[in-house]
Design an enzyme around this catalytic site. Structure first.
Site, mmCIF file in Angstrom:
data_model
loop_
_atom_site.group_PDB
_atom_site.id
_atom_site.type_symbol
_atom_site.label_atom_id
_atom_site.label_comp_id
_atom_site.label_asym_id
_atom_site.label_seq_id
_atom_site.Cartn_x
_atom_site.Cartn_y
_atom_site.Cartn_z
ATOM 1 N N THR A 6 -33.022 5.550 -8.002
ATOM 2 C CA THR A 6 -31.793 4.778 -8.193
ATOM 3 C C THR A 6 -31.599 4.507 -9.676
ATOM 4 O OG1 THR A 6 -30.557 2.858 -7.357
ATOM 5 C CG2 THR A 6 -32.879 2.493 -7.858
ATOM 6 N N ASN A 7 -30.718 3.589 -10.046
ATOM 7 C CA ASN A 7 -30.478 3.256 -11.454
ATOM 8 C C ASN A 7 -30.219 1.756 -11.604
ATOM 9 O OD1 ASN A 7 -27.534 2.739 -11.198
ATOM 10 N ND2 ASN A 7 -27.529 4.893 -10.568
ATOM 11 N N ARG A 8 -29.934 1.319 -12.818
ATOM 12 C CA ARG A 8 -29.875 -0.117 -13.119
ATOM 13 C C ARG A 8 -28.527 -0.762 -12.838
ATOM 14 N NH1 ARG A 8 -34.359 -1.671 -15.951
ATOM 15 N NH2 ARG A 8 -35.511 -0.006 -17.019
#
Ligand code: C5P
Length: 214
Positions: free
Chosen positions: A21-23
């Site tokens: 995933t990412n931030r």
């Protein structure tokens, strides 16, 4: 107006326990949904997993992966006037999802990743969307050039660009500082809370929609 907003990160599974995933916090997209609904518009929010509450009065489709977001957008765009793609969609997803937990063995492990569908890039061609199309660009360098390239390649009416390498703004933060990139010109907006910025952006996008109507 019928407004579609994508928001949040996507979550690409590796095995039953793990994902890439990412931030992205989803704050900008949710603030935009809140602003458009507050201005009396009908809003459909298609979002990856976030910790945020869905704003009252907003229709909501929760998704996990880029592929799920792609099909939710494809099925929803038909009656939409304005589409704002604020989601931080994963660019790559594991080539296969292991049926069972990947056990540790060798000192290194190589993952094979494949490209995800470009949802914003599919809007004009594959989905045949003719309404007002707004994308975001999160960049760490060459902000204006990268955003303008995206505007042209993805046939957008506006790209809202932010430099995510600047401390205190962008991903996860409650504040943002954006550059509006239109086909003919740019406009730099001063730093503001995502809440304040969302109200301004909703107004700007609605004005843009009025201008581009035949
Ligand atoms: O090319 P890049 O991913 O930086 O483009 C960012 C814009 O494209 C954002 O508006 C994002 O929501 C959208 N996007 C998308 N589908 C992808 C990748 C990005 O809709 N697979």
């Amino acid at each position: 107006m019928h407004v579609l907003i994508t928001a949040g990160p996507t979550r690409e599974p590796l095995d039953p326990l793990r994902y890439l995933t990412n931030r992205s916090s989803g704050k900008m997209g949710y603030a935009l949904a809140h602003a458009f609904v507050g201005a009396g518009h009908s809003v459909l929010l298609i979002s990856g997993p976030t910790e945020l509450d869905v704003p009252g009065g907003v229709d909501f489709i929760p998704v996990e992966t880029a592929a799920e977001m792609h099909s939710a957008v494809a099925q929803s765009l038909g009656h939409i006037d304005i589409a704002v793609f604020a989601a931080a969609v994963a660019d790559y997803t594991p080539a296969s999802v292991a049926a069972h937990k990947i056990k540790k063995a060798a000192a290194t492990l190589t993952l094979e990743l494949v490209r995800t569908p470009d949802i914003l890039g599919a809007a004009r061609g594959e989905f045949g969307f003719t309404g007002t199309l707004v994308g975001f660009a999160a960049e760490t360098q060459n902000l204006e050039a990268n955003a303008r390239d995206k505007l042209v390649r993805k046939h957008c009416d506006l790209i809202i660009a932010n430099d995510v390498s600047k401390p205190g703004i962008g991903f996860g933060s409650d504040h943002n500082e954006v550059l509006l990139v239109y086909p003919e010109y740019n406009e730099a907006l001063p730093p503001a809370s995502k809440h304040t910025l969302a109200h301004h952006l909703a107004t700007v996008i609605l004005e843009l929609h009025q201008r581009r109507k035949p």
